[in-house]
Structures are given as C-alpha cells and as structure tokens.
Design a protein around this motif. Structure first.
Motif, PDB file in Angstrom:
ATOM      1  N   GLU A  55      -1.782   6.106  -4.512  1.00  0.00           N
ATOM      2  CA  GLU A  55      -3.157   5.639  -4.418  1.00  0.00           C
ATOM      3  C   GLU A  55      -3.565   5.022  -5.744  1.00  0.00           C
ATOM      4  O   GLU A  55      -3.448   5.649  -6.801  1.00  0.00           O
ATOM      5  N   ARG A  57      -6.865   3.339  -7.430  1.00  0.00           N
ATOM      6  CA  ARG A  57      -8.311   3.231  -7.237  1.00  0.00           C
ATOM      7  C   ARG A  57      -8.952   2.681  -8.514  1.00  0.00           C
ATOM      8  O   ARG A  57      -8.739   3.215  -9.605  1.00  0.00           O
ATOM      9  N   THR A  71      -4.418   2.454  -0.754  1.00  0.00           N
ATOM     10  CA  THR A  71      -3.928   3.765  -0.340  1.00  0.00           C
ATOM     11  C   THR A  71      -3.154   3.628   0.959  1.00  0.00           C
ATOM     12  O   THR A  71      -3.402   2.698   1.753  1.00  0.00           O
ATOM     13  N   ASN A  72      -2.202   4.521   1.159  1.00  0.00           N
ATOM     14  CA  ASN A  72      -1.376   4.522   2.383  1.00  0.00           C
ATOM     15  C   ASN A  72      -0.718   3.172   2.638  1.00  0.00           C
ATOM     16  O   ASN A  72      -0.606   2.710   3.768  1.00  0.00           O
TER      17      ASN A  72
END
Length: 487
Positions: A55, A57, A71-72
């Motif tokens: 992830e 951010r 993310t993912n």
C-alpha cells in the motif's frame, strides 16, 4: 577475549537486523513550484523494494483523505480527496525499483504544505514528509494616486495574483528604502491568490523618482513599478490648489481616453470601409458585436481566457471533455455561426510564430488527424516561422511583409469568398473564391506556440439593401445589422 573482540562480535550480531530495515526518503531539497505548473514529489525506498503488492498512500492533512492511494494492486481513486481529482499520478512502471514518487499536476495555491509518503510493508510501515512550496508571481504592479494625506500625497501600489503574500518595498531615486504606511491584502477564495495594495505618503521634501517593488520570497523573483511626482503637486500655501490640480489632471486624462477611443473607432470604420469597397459599395453604417470562443470545441491543452483569448499549454486543462472538441489539432472554434451575409473580424497573433486562422464548416472533422484544406472544409492561412502560406494544395507563400500582427478575416457567404488582410498595412493577403457554402461556418483559430496568446476581436455583420429610387436613384448601400439585433 579482550574488549575489542567483544565489540566486533556484538556489531556482527546486530548487523542483520539493521541492514534488514527498509527506509524511505524524500528529496534532499524541498521542492518549489509555480502556480499552474506540474511537480514531482520524490519518494524512494532504500534498499530497493518492489511496491506492486504494498500500500502506497500520499496524504496532506488527513490520513483518511489521501491525495493518492495505491492498494491491492491498483489506484483507489474513490478514496481520493476531491481537491486532487484528476491531478495526481504515481509512476507504477517504476514500482519494481522502489519509486513511490507522486506527480501533482496543475498546481494551485491550496497545494502549498507538507505531504506524507506512507508505505505499508505489512509487518511494518515507513513514512517520509515532503514540504512543497508553491509560488505565484502577480501582475506587474501599477501605481495610483489614492488621495491627500496629513503631510502629503498618498500613493498606492497594487498588484493581483500573488502567493504567498509578497514582500513590498518603496524606494526613492537614491534606492533608499521608504516605509509603506498601510497594507491591504485580499485573498481570492476560489484561487487562493492574493491581491495586495500598499500605500506610502509622499511629502514635499521627498519629491523624486520612486519605485514600488513586490518580491515573491518563495520563487526569489520580484517585479517593479516606477513613477515620478512633480513639485507642482505640493503648493506652499493653499491646499485647495492641490485639489484643483488633481481634478484638472483627472479631467485631462478622461479627455485623452475619449480621444483615443474615438480615434480607435474611426480607425475601425476605415478598415471596414476598405472591405466594403472590395465589393463595389461605398456607403455603410458600422457598429460592433462581440466574438467569443466556444469552450466545448477547444483542444484539451488550450487555455481560454475571457472567451476571447486562447493559448497552448504543456498540460491538459481542467474542464469537462466534449465530443465537439478538437483532439489532434490545437484548435478552437468561435461561438458565432454564419449561414449567410457578410462578416468581418480581427485576430491578434503578435509574437506567435506558428498559427492558422480562417473559417471552418460545421461538419469538418475534429476528432481525427486532418489537413486544414478547403476540400476538408477548412479555409485558412498559416504562419510558420517567418513566412505565411495558403492552406491549400498549392501551399503558396504569401506576400506578407511585414509579418502581420493583426489579421482581418472577411467572409461573404453568398458569394463564396473568404479573404484575409494585414490590418496594419491595409494590404490584401489571400482570398478563397468560387466556393458554394451550404452549411454553417465558424471562426477558426489554431496555434502551436506554447504560452503565446491569440485574441479574436469584434465582428461586424453587413446586410445589403437598396434605397428607394426617389431618394438615391437606386444607389446601393450597406446597412450594418448587429448579431442579436431586433432587425
């Protein structure tokens, strides 16, 4: 075992733990960017770590409202702070080398601040903070008389479009600093940019040449305005003479502005008279109407201002894309459509070395690559470097010396004629004749010079009629009808 061997053994034991920790680093120097530009906020893992399954951010003030979130295995734009929609991008192709940098586009004043690059390594996380400094250079300051002060004349220095607030200095002819007595700041809630007004009181013993300097401490740039005040503004005995002088000067300025306005209008009448005479008619009544640019047709990288100016930029503008816009040609159409009559407008192209202008049919191709030729429903001329050309099969070089800074475009719909003129020299550049127009035509502007403005000016629509035989023996005149008039 002595103490030195024990120390070495201890360091060897803890080395795997220290070397196994992943750290992330921002830029060595805080980035500085101008309003309207793009910037890259650097963020790099050390040692290099693949980021595809982690992830990443970026956030500014609130962890839960990210500037950008990956993310993912994909970008999660639904969680993005609305202020950054469509303006952020990660370098996903460089994730394998640990590059988590963020590209932030079309910077505005509200983007100034501290950004956090946060990476979740599943068993651990790391973050780096980057301070982004945003700078906006305001307009050239202008100086104005504000009124009579207690000791002298109060002079104001004003400028718009600054971020952050500029540092203002007054200096006399010897470059000695003077003290501004009041500062007014106004912040635009939409853009976040500042308007500044700084005042100084000039006394009779300081009559000199003055300068007002405004400095942006973030961009390390400044702009300056100069002015002089004559001693006649400081009478020794009667303050009413000062008031009278100021009023007298203001009246003179108004008169000069009126004379300039009427001369400009007279010049416009002379220009239009020339085009009327091209078709053999000698008398005409002339007014003006506005020509505006149609934002829905503008190429994504064209910036429009006041709907009568456009320029090419390096990045796409933040506006809703329309199916009517040009995708390949850096072009825009006018909002005015012509399906009959005679029309004339002026396009200012000074300082622009790669432009095309003229008229285009409503059904001309806008989405795909197309040559600007009459058979493709484009009737235009072009400047490329130092020469001007016809945009047709001949590609003839025009006799356009000096290079035109203002081009007049004359359209006679029924006679199938599109003509171009150098406004400054009143000389004819080129005419497309023998056309049979059957659909709406629009003004057309095209520019490939980055940051060079092109402006379209007022348009005139002419309607031909005959006077009664008893009055003018059948003499023909032009009567001007404005677009949107009740006639």
């Amino acid at each position: 075992m002595d103490g030195s061997h024990i120390s070495i053994l201890f360091l060897l034991c803890i080395h795997p733990t220290l070397s196994g920790r992943i750290r992330i680093f921002g830029p060595k120097v805080d980035p500085v960017v101008s309003v309207g530009k793009d910037v890259v906020l650097e963020c790099q893992t050390e040692p290099t770590t693949a980021l595809s399954n982690l992830e990443v951010r970026w956030f500014k003030n609130d962890f839960s409202s990210p500037v950008h979130l990956y993310t993912n295995g994909h970008d999660l734009l639904t969680a993005q702070d609305s202020a950054f929609h469509g303006r952020t991008e990660l370098f996903n192709k460089e994730f394998s080398s640990g590059n988590a940098s963020l590209k932030l586009k079309n910077i505005n004043a509200f983007d100034d601040g501290v950004y956090t690059c946060f990476i979740d390594f599943k068993q651990d996380y790391e973050e780096a903070k980057i301070r982004l400094y945003v700078g906006g250079m305001g307009q050239q300051p202008w100086v104005q008389l504000e009124g009579i002060g207690q000791k002298g004349i109060r002079v104001g220095c004003r400028s718009d479009g600054w971020f952050p607030e500029p540092h203002v200095r007054w200096m006399n002819g010897d470059r000695a600093n003077l003290t501004g007595q009041s500062v007014t700041m106004e912040k635009d809630k939409t853009t976040g940019l500042f308007t500044v007004l700084n005042q100084v009181e000039v006394t009779s013993d300081s009559v000199d040449r003055f300068s007002c300097l405004m400095q942006n401490n973030v961009l390390k740039k400044e702009v300056e305005a100069h002015f002089e005040i004559s001693g006649v503004f400081f009478p020794k005995t009667n303050i009413w003479m000062v008031v009278f002088s100021l009023v007298f000067i203001l009246v003179i300025i108004v008169i000069i502005c009126q004379i300039f306005h009427h001369r400009k209008k007279h010049q416009k009448v002379k220009e239009l008279t020339l085009f009327c005479k091209l078709e053999g008619y000698q008398e005409q009544k002339i007014n003006e109407v506005s020509v505006t640019l149609d934002e829905k047709t503008a190429h994504p990288k064209l910036e429009l201002k006041n709907l009568n100016r456009m320029r090419l930029t390096d990045s796409e503008q933040t506006r809703k894309e329309s199916g009517d816009c040009f995708k390949d040609l850096e072009s825009v159409l006018g909002s005015n459509s012509f399906s009959g009559g005679r029309h004339y407008w002026v396009v200012e192209v000074a300082m622009n070395r790669d432009w095309s202008l003229g008229v285009v049919s409503e059904s001309a191709e806008r989405r795909e690559k197309v040559e600007m030729l009459p058979e493709n429903k484009f009737w235009t001329i072009q400047r490329l470097e130092s020469d001007c050309y016809t945009n047709d099969a001949t590609r003839s070089i025009l006799d356009a010396k000096p290079t035109p800074e203002k081009v007049g475009v004359y359209l006679s719909y029924e006679s199938g004629r599109v003509s171009f003129y150098n406004v400054a020299t009143k000389s004819h550049l080129h005419s497309f004749t023998g056309n049979k127009f059957e659909e709406k035509l629009y003004p057309f502007l095209h520019s490939r010079d980055v940051d060079k403005w092109v402006k379209v000016s007022a348009c005139c629509v002419l309607d031909l009629y005959k006077e009664p035989q008893s009055r003018a023996s059948g003499k023909r005149r032009f009567r001007k009808l404005c677009v949107g008039s009740p006639y």
